[in-house]
Design an enzyme around this catalytic site. Structure first.
Site, short mmCIF file in Angstrom:
data_model
loop_
_atom_site.label_atom_id
_atom_site.label_comp_id
_atom_site.label_asym_id
_atom_site.label_seq_id
_atom_site.Cartn_x
_atom_site.Cartn_y
_atom_site.Cartn_z
N CYS A 115 0.84 -1.20 0.00
CA CYS A 115 0.00 0.00 0.00
C CYS A 115 0.88 1.25 0.00
O CYS A 115 1.47 1.62 1.02
CB CYS A 115 -0.93 0.01 1.21
SG CYS A 115 -2.00 1.46 1.24
N CYS A 118 -0.18 4.06 2.55
CA CYS A 118 0.18 3.75 3.94
C CYS A 118 1.70 3.78 4.15
O CYS A 118 2.18 4.24 5.18
CB CYS A 118 -0.40 2.40 4.35
SG CYS A 118 -2.21 2.42 4.45
#
Length: 160
Positions: A115, A118
């Site tokens: 991700c 993130c």
């Protein structure tokens, strides 16, 4: 050999190493690897810190899916409206875990999930908390090797 190097020959604190290793083992999803790392983490960390490492894996399992999908769809960012109480400073302090530790564990799990959003957010978080590029590099090495161990174990178990 790689496991020994990333877990034992590192400038990271024991809490950062074993919290990241446990969170990454959970993220990598192999039951055998999870059990082995949970036992090792329990021998090295206080029980509340072990619970926080599990919480980091759990929260990132949720957030990595949401934020990666939102990013890939190119949509406008809206509040996720997902509960993340484990990240609160009082919860961390009660467990004897620093914000930097928790952010580093979340960064390592986000590397496994891939991700980008993130990864960037937690990289900024660990930097604001005073960690270095070397600390981030060490956490990413832990993520890579723990994930590889889980993938290998999956293959061994599948092939009998």
């Amino acid at each position: 050999m790689n496991l020994g190097r990333v877990l034992l020959d590192t400038p990271l604190t024991e809490a950062r190493v074993w919290g990241a290793a446990l969170a990454c083992a959970i993220a990598a999803r192999n039951a055998t690897v999870i059990r082995v790392f949970a036992a090792e983490a329990a021998a090295r960390l206080a029980p509340p810190a072990v619970e926080q490492a599990k919480a980091a894996a759990s929260i990132m399992a949720m957030n990595n899916v949401h934020y990666r999908a939102t990013h890939l769809l190119g949509g406008a960012r809206r509040p996720a409206r997902l509960r993340m109480r484990a990240i609160t400073t009082p919860a961390l302090a009660a467990a004897g875990v620093t914000k930097a530790d928790f952010e580093l564990w979340c960064l390592a799990v986000s590397a496994i999930a891939g991700c980008e959003v993130c990864l960037h957010n937690h990289d900024q978080g660990v930097r604001r908390a005073g960690l270095t590029a070397q600390d981030v590099h060490e956490a990413l090495r832990i993520a890579a090797v723990v994930h590889a161990a889980a993938v290998t174990r999956d293959a061994v178990e599948a092939l009998g």
